[in-house]
Design an enzyme around this catalytic site. Structure first.
Site: not given
Length: 418
Positions: A73, A133, A163, A249, A290-291, A311
């Site tokens: 998202p 979400q 977030c 994340h 993440g990454g 993402g």
């Protein structure tokens, strides 16, 4: 079944609703003819190949079957238009909405147009699976938001606990939402329990979080990352039985002093903590976010027993996600199908902003000769006065941008490894 477009022997402009390639949307059938001669190349690969799965390992414990690759998202990115493009690229992806604040829905229960702006799918038949979400921290309000969203038929509803934007702290109850909630696992459990009681049968509730939070980067440098904090949060939330799926994340969230972009890059990645969580909690389904910047990296995550989430990389390199069937048809086919979506949106006045419609296409040809000129021409052709000109202007901008690419750009490309 999607089919390749017939070969265009002459330029065809939209002056009335044609029927070159029908697409069902909202009870109507739309079609688009193109004035770009290059699109004829897409028809060279008109046969449908047997779909090549991105995974050779089927998961029987996932509500998404053997799908395991998620598109994260992302605010101002994962609207229904980008999701339409992603679904055209691959039937294997698990798509997510932008985060929708719970009060955005509860304050607008009688405003169908407002609700549709945040909840409508590009095509209710073909966009699935999609995760909605939500952001919020009041169990009752979140449950009401879930109830409101039920007619849209989302496959899963996720609570955002990751977030770190300072905006997530600016709410009346003083607790905030997003990553602020990681300090309140008991409240998160109450939230997901209430959401689970409101959701439709068969629809799962999940949580997306960070590995932890710190007030500042200085605090993070002093205290470091704690596996115990992550494990305690997950255990507390999961104890109620409402949630079995966590997307983590693999960075701490810094609650002040960093921009959202910096929060995606400055806190160090700790994939090891997420992998450890998956090993220690085999009864839970863990997705690592993440990454991850290539399909090779995503496959490595999956081979370790986790699902993977990509993402910004997916936005920058969308063609890298194309499945075998899509690559056999080529980018020209993707472009034509997406144009059908745009025609439908504009005709129904569901979307009036031409730049918003064109934004998902900006990076479709990345890595191909002429892609920079294509991207600049498309941007400049739609960014100014974006609500003027309708589909005719939109198609003209596409025409000009496509003319700057090599003709081979619309041929079939390389598929990802299966």
């Amino acid at each position: 079944m999607f089919i390749a477009a017939p070969v265009a022997t002459a330029p065809v402009h939209i002056t009335q609703r044609p029927s070159v390639v029908p697409r069902r949307s909202g009870g109507k059938t739309f079609g688009v003819g193109f004035s770009m001669p290059q699109l004829a190349l897409a028809a060279a690969a008109s046969s449908i190949l047997t779909f090549k799965s991105i995974s050779q390992r089927a998961r029987t414990d996932s509500p998404f079957g053997d799908r395991w690759l998620h598109v994260a998202p992302m605010m101002q990115f994962t609207d229904r238009h980008l999701r339409c493009l992603m679904r055209l690229l691959s039937s294997e992806l698990i798509l997510w909405t932008e985060m929708v604040k719970d009060t955005t829905l509860t304050f607008n229960t009688k405003e169908r147009l407002v609700l549709g702006r945040f909840l409508d799918m590009s095509d209710p038949q073909s966009e699935h699976p999609v995760v909605l979400q939500l952001g919020g921290s009041d169990p009752e309000v979140l449950a009401t938001a879930v109830e409101i969203s039920k007619p849209w038929g989302y496959d899963e509803v996720n609570l955002n606990c990751g977030c770190p934007s300072p905006k997530t702290a600016k709410v009346k109850n003083g607790i905030g939402f997003g990553a602020q909630l990681m300090a309140h696992p008991g409240l998160v459990r109450s939230c997901v329990d209430a959401m689970a009681a409101a959701v439709s049968p068969g629809v799962a509730i999940s949580v997306k979080c960070r590995i932890g939070t710190h007030a500042t980067m200085e605090d993070h440098r002093r205290d470091g990352d704690s596996y115990g904090t992550l494990a305690n949060f997950v255990d507390t939330v999961a104890a109620g039985g409402a949630v079995r799926r966590f997307t983590v994340h693999a960075r701490s969230g810094i609650l002040s002093g960093l921009s959202p972009k910096e929060n995606r890059t400055k806190p160090p990645l700790r994939h090891d903590l997420v992998r450890r969580l998956a090993r220690d909690r085999p009864d839970l389904q863990i997705t690592l976010n993440g990454g991850i910047c290539s399909l090779t990296e995503a496959h490595e995550v999956h081979e370790g027993g986790l699902e993977a989430m990509v993402g910004r990389w997916a936005v920058r390199e969308p063609w890298a996600l194309a499945d075998a069937r899509c690559t056999s048809l080529g980018r020209g086919w993707v472009l034509q199908e997406y144009m059908l979506h745009c025609c439908s949106e504009l005709e129904a006045s569901r979307e009036r902003n031409l730049f918003v419609l064109g934004k998902p296409l900006l990076n479709l040809f990345n890595g191909i000769s002429g892609s920079s000129a294509y991207r600049m021409a498309l941007h400049d052709g739609l960014a100014a006065s974006p609500e003027e000109g309708g589909f005719e202007r939109f198609q003209q901008a596409i025409d000009k941008a496509i003319s700057l690419l090599t003709p081979s750009a619309l041929k079939k490309g390389k598929s990802f490894p299966g």
